[in-house]
Scaffold this motif. Structure first.
Motif, PDB file in Angstrom:
ATOM      1  N   VAL A   1       8.490   9.063  -0.022  1.00  0.00           N
ATOM      2  CA  VAL A   1       7.226   8.896  -0.743  1.00  0.00           C
ATOM      3  C   VAL A   1       7.395   7.882  -1.869  1.00  0.00           C
TER       4      VAL A   1
ATOM      5  N   ILE B   1       7.154   4.342  -0.538  1.00  0.00           N
ATOM      6  CA  ILE B   1       5.879   3.904   0.045  1.00  0.00           C
ATOM      7  C   ILE B   1       5.116   3.078  -0.976  1.00  0.00           C
TER       8      ILE B   1
ATOM      9  N   ILE C   1      -1.016   1.895   0.867  1.00  0.00           N
ATOM     10  CA  ILE C   1      -1.588   3.153   1.350  1.00  0.00           C
ATOM     11  C   ILE C   1      -3.052   3.267   0.954  1.00  0.00           C
TER      12      ILE C   1
END
Lengths: 326, 362
Positions: A165, A168, A173
């Protein structure tokens, strides 16, 4: 406290210092009574100690008062704001900040009152940030607690997910999510941000749990038959509350800024819903002439983020038992 | 002799370390009978704590592992219980008092709520008010003054002695059958030790629990124990009644412990320390693990090559020395050298934590 140093003082009529405030029995015979006298004077719960330390932190106290006022104002925007956020008055367009007509932050090209818009925008931003802080704190705490308590492969799996996470790219996103679900819903933005911002807390809580689980009182709880869940959430979690609360304030400030960034880039909250980032973006094109359109919401953003950080600072100092009062 | 309440049978607990597997407990067996106090003595690393931790399966797994043996509580093997059953044993049938009262209470919960929790964990029927009433009773029993007011205080508002009293109260809250006290006085002031031992005695009489008392203080053993288990290098080297151990030790290690003690009220020429260091468990000496430090071994091959069995001598006595028949001569030699008559000297060794008046510390 042994009896020896106390007794001669009584003979000379000088009460031991502990006895003074309560007017307790002067001839307290030894410790069996002494502690109960001292109790009234000295016993401070951790809550009281915390409160005293925090109140002494002037910057944090000031920031807290400021924040409370902002929150009250923002959530009563309908009543406080002199205008609604989308009320158009072309005759008063492009007014710089003035007390006339209560346009404290000026008006934009359509004559909308910017003070009202900032107030409503702050409400949107605070809502998003608050939700982010609560949800991400929950995810981070539970993840970190389980990883730190069970260690072994559970820890490895959870921490690798956390690493994933962290790497990312949030912006990517959010862009994808925006194009996927259509954009602009504050609730959805909050959820997505929360799903990205829990990682640092998970690592902190894991670290604290790793050290707590070796503490003797955890062993003692286990020896008295407490279940894993009870040990984790009743015995260990309260000992972790300091870092969690402090981290929550950091996430709160970060969420406000990230939300503003996203809205500024047009992938966050959508106009006409006012959010601080939306407002800054609105004023961007005319920054040379109508400077207040960017500066005013910008100042509001900075003031809020900064004071949240100051409060976090004060909390950290007050909750840190190793830090001595100065 | 009555039926044993708890019996440890051939317990082997090992830890895997980077240097290999360490047998912290290597084939330990002993029994605890109802109402009696078993004192377990030995140096650091002799496996006394690991043994009792194994009883409740409190050793960290991994790296720890209970490799062999049985722990029978009234005939039920605790090592075969599942987690839920084990939780019902912990704190209700077997309760534990830890070494350091400063760290064994949760600093952010009030003492009262922690004691109440100990009760309510095992009996969900107990209401909060009822639990509170019982906790106050317990605190009074262990001599915490002003118990009702102290119910709501945090551990940092208690002194060390008070906290250990509260820990004892917590341990007896559910009237356990077995009470394990792991060095309950080590972390306390000498003046408090005697009081806490007294409280422990009261608590034990109140519950009629069989007690395992771990300590490296022979004075505490003399004061409290009925029977003594002496451990060395993860093994039991001698068991016997407290009188046997102090008057008439049958293992050179026990004798070494006794003769290295200063005695109150006796003229002494010098102390007779045990030479050398406790062995590293990673690299235990072959044969009898005590032989490199043993004054009686004198290089005899049997000590180096053959692991001595714990052999029964008389009722309740056992020794793990090949040459335990030679002990009386050795006792005579030491007595001559140090000027202390060990056989007459139980009480000299027994009283360093003298019974002071019942006054609490601060």
């Amino acid at each position: 406290m042994t009896e020896r140093p106390v007794t001669p003082r009584h003979e000379h009529g000088i009460p031991a210092p502990q006895d003074q405030p309560s007017g307790a029995p002067q001839l307290s015979d030894g410790a069996d009574e002494l502690p109960s006298n001292i109790v009234e004077v000295e016993a401070r719960s951790q809550w009281q100690l915390f409160r005293r330390k925090f109140f002494r932190h002037k910057l944090a106290m000031g920031s807290l008062v400021f924040l409370i006022l902002i929150v009250i104002a923002a959530f009563n925007a309908e009543r406080i704001a002199p205008y609604s956020y989308d009320e158009i008055d072309v005759l008063r367009a492009n007014t710089p900040p003035t007390f006339q007509g209560l346009h404290f932050f000026g008006t934009d090209q359509l004559g909308r009152d910017y003070f009202s818009r900032v107030l409503f925008g702050t409400r949107t931003s605070l809502r998003v940030a608050g939700l982010v802080a609560v949800v991400s704190t929950f995810i981070g705490t539970v993840t970190g607690a389980i990883a730190g308590y069970y260690r072994g492969w559970i820890d490895s799996v959870l921490m690798r997910i956390t690493d994933l996470v962290i790497i990312i790219p949030a912006l990517a996103i959010l862009l994808v999510a925006a194009s996927f679900f259509g954009q602009g819903d504050p609730l959805r933005i909050a959820i997505i941000l929360a799903l990205l911002l829990w990682t640092s807390l998970a690592r902190i809580v894991r670290g604290v749990f790793l050290s707590l689980r070796e503490k003797e009182f955890v062993q003692a709880a286990r020896a008295s038959g407490a279940s894993d869940l009870r040990i984790m959430f009743r015995h260990m979690l309260p000992n972790t509350i300091g870092p969690i609360v402090v981290n929550m304030t950091l996430v709160l400030a970060a969420a406000i800024i990230i939300e503003a960034t996203l809205s500024f880039l047009g992938i966050g909250v959508n106009p006409p819903t006012p959010a601080l980032g939306v407002l800054i973006n609105d004023g961007r094109s005319s920054m040379q002439t109508l400077w207040w359109l960017t500066i005013m919401p910008g100042l509001a953003l900075v003031a809020i983020a900064l004071s949240i950080n100051f409060v976090g600072d004060g909390l950290r100092d007050a909750l840190d038992p190793t830090q001595q009062e100065s | 002799m009555t039926e044993a309440l708890l019996s440890i049978r051939g317990l082997v607990t090992e830890f895997s370390t980077p240097d290999g597997v360490v047998h912290a407990v290597d084939g330990v067996s002993y029994d605890v009978h109802p109402g009696e106090t078993v004192g377990v003595v030995g140096e650091s690393g002799s496996g006394k704590s690991v043994t009792v931790m194994s009883i409740l399966r409190l050793i960290p797994q991994p790296p720890g592992r209970i490799a062999e043996g049985e722990i029978l509580l009234e005939g039920r093997n605790l090592l075969e219980l599942d987690d839920a059953e084990l939780r019902r044993v912990r704190g209700r049938e077997i309760a534990m008092i830890f070494q350091d009262p400063m760290t064994s209470m949760n600093p952010v919960l009030t003492v009262g709520s922690q004691l109440a929790e100990a009760i309510q964990t095992h009996d969900k029927q107990v209401s909060d008010a009822e639990a509170r009433r019982r906790v106050v009773e317990l605190l009074e029993l262990v001599g915490v003054p002003n118990a009702a007011a102290r119910f709501g205080q945090y551990p940092h508002e208690y002194s060390g002695g008070m906290r250990q009293r509260a820990m004892i109260a917590m341990a007896i809250a559910n009237r356990p059958k077995i009470l394990i006290a792991d060095e309950p006085t080590t972390a306390l002031d000498v003046t408090i030790q005697a009081q806490v031992l007294q409280v422990l005695k009261t608590a034990q009489e109140e519950t009629a629990a069989g007690t395992i008392l771990i300590t490296h203080d022979l004075g505490v053993i003399a004061e409290m124990a009925d029977r003594v288990v002496v451990m060395y290098g993860g093994k039991v080297v001698e068991t016997g009644t407290v009188d046997d151990i102090f008057h008439n030790p049958s293992h050179p290690y026990t004798l070494g412990l006794l003769s290295s003690l200063p005695r109150a009220g006796q003229q002494m020429e010098r102390l007779e320390p045990i030479p050398g260091q406790p062995p590293s468990l990673i690299n235990l000496p072959g044969g009898c693990s005590f032989h490199p430090r043993c004054r009686m071994s004198q290089g005899r091959a049997r000590c180096r090559t053959e692991v001595p069995e714990l052999v029964q001598l008389a009722d309740g006595r056992a020794s793990a020395c090949h040459f335990h028949e030679e002990l009386p001569e050795e006792i005579a030699r030491i007595s001559a050298a140090t000027g202390v008559d060990i056989e007459q000297d139980r009480h000299g060794a027994g009283e360093p934590v003298a019974q002071r008046d019942e006054r609490e510390d601060d």
